[in-house]
Design an enzyme around this catalytic site. Structure first.
Site, PDB file in Angstrom:
ATOM      1  CB  SER A 166      -0.813   0.066   1.123  1.00 47.78           C
ATOM      2  OG  SER A 166      -1.476   1.279   1.458  1.00 47.78           O
ATOM      3  CE1 TYR A 178      -4.343  -2.148   4.935  1.00 48.27           C
ATOM      4  CE2 TYR A 178      -3.275  -0.024   4.702  1.00 48.27           C
ATOM      5  CZ  TYR A 178      -4.057  -1.142   4.238  1.00 48.27           C
ATOM      6  OH  TYR A 178      -3.771  -1.343   2.686  1.00 48.27           O
TER       7      TYR A 178
END
Length: 320
Positions: A166, A178
């Site tokens: 990401s 995350y």
């Protein structure tokens, strides 16, 4: 005049760099690909795309319902199997299932570590160790365990490993679990790429921005934010205050609705190129937000990027 030659050389270099990405490996019908997280989202779309191109796809799904839905719209070449990437025994079982269905002495052309979750969303002081463990068990440890288990099959074909990270693997602009998981995927893939360099295997990373998939579903994220606040110590709750929570939830909703792109095919295109190109990229930055906002931002001094990223966020009530 010299500057004209410099510009010409630069333009020629860029052109050649792009042209070399065009040739494909071909013979898709002879190649097998294993993909995790195919119930929904990018994994589901990629499985369908590769199936339409003629690849022999092994689509790993977490739920039987997801597997059933995928089989209904796919060819007989596509095989589904059950997989929970958080459980090593499930991964070993999945490898045995795949290996049993591979042609004799054949391996996998690619494994795609696509499975991922957003994890708990909240301030660091609100989060527990379990919040980190849940997120890392899918996004990082799942990638590590699947790669380790399936790598011998990839080595047979001198194939490739494709991992999804990401833009949050480059710049911390989301909830800590995350971000930590994606930074880990970046580091793991860099280590892997160098270790397999002389084994005929390559490793590649996708770094998407915000796209409209289940992982950025607004209601789920704001609910998680509220839940994480509710589990914090009373002293911490008083320091942040309910008004802080309300304001941040509003910012999250506005940001996701404005920034998250519906063009999920761009991520699937990047995945497909990483699998089919004769000379794939090492990293794929996908999405305008990633390329034109976050990429420049992660190259700026931290004192600038810190202020840009926190400009709209309120201070806790106790800090006022």
């Amino acid at each position: 005049m010299v500057w004209m030659y410099v510009v010409a050389v630069v333009v020629l270099f860029i052109l050649l760099k792009e042209l070399i990405r065009l040739p494909t490996v071909g013979k898709y019908g002879e190649r097998c690909v294993f993909i995790t997280g195919c119930d929904t989202g990018f994994g589901n779309l990629l499985a369908k795309r590769l199936d339409s191109l003629g690849f022999n796809v092994f689509a790993a799904c977490f739920s039987e319902r997801g597997a059933d839905e995928l089989r209904k719209v796919s060819s007989a070449r596509l095989k589904t199997l059950s997989l929970d990437v958080t459980k090593p025994d499930s991964i070993v079982k999945a490898r045995a299932t795949v290996e049993k269905q591979l042609p004799s002495n054949k391996g996998l052309w690619a494994i795609v570590n696509n499975a991922g979750i957003s994890g708990a969303v909240g301030q660091i002081e609100w989060l527990t160790r379990a919040d980190y463990e849940r997120c890392l068990s899918v996004n990082l440890y799942g990638v590590i365990d699947v790669t380790k288990t399936f790598l011998p099959l990839v080595r047979r074909c001198h194939g490739r490993v494709v991992n999804i990270s990401s833009m949050m693997g480059r710049i911390a602009a989301a909830s800590a679990p995350y971000v930590v998981s994606k930074y880990g995927v970046e580091g793991f893939t860099d280590c892997l790429r160098r270790e397999v360099l002389k084994q005929g295997v390559t490793a590649h990373l996708l770094e998407p921005g915000y796209f409209r998939t289940d992982i950025v579903e607004v209601n789920a994220i704001t609910k998680s934010f509220q839940s994480c606040f509710n589990q914090a110590d009373p002293e911490v709750q008083r320091y942040y205050g309910n008004e802080f929570v309300s304001k941040v939830k509003t910012i999250i909703i506005e940001m996701l609705e404005k920034v998250a792109s519906p063009k999920t095919h761009l991520v699937v295109d990047a995945y497909t190129h990483a699998i089919t190109a004769r000379f794939p990229r090492t990293r794929y930055l996908v999405g305008n937000d990633c390329k034109y906002f976050f990429r420049p931002l992660w190259n700026l001094p931290e004192w600038i990027s810190d202020r840009v990223l926190t400009a709209k966020f309120p201070s806790p009530e106790g800090a006022l």
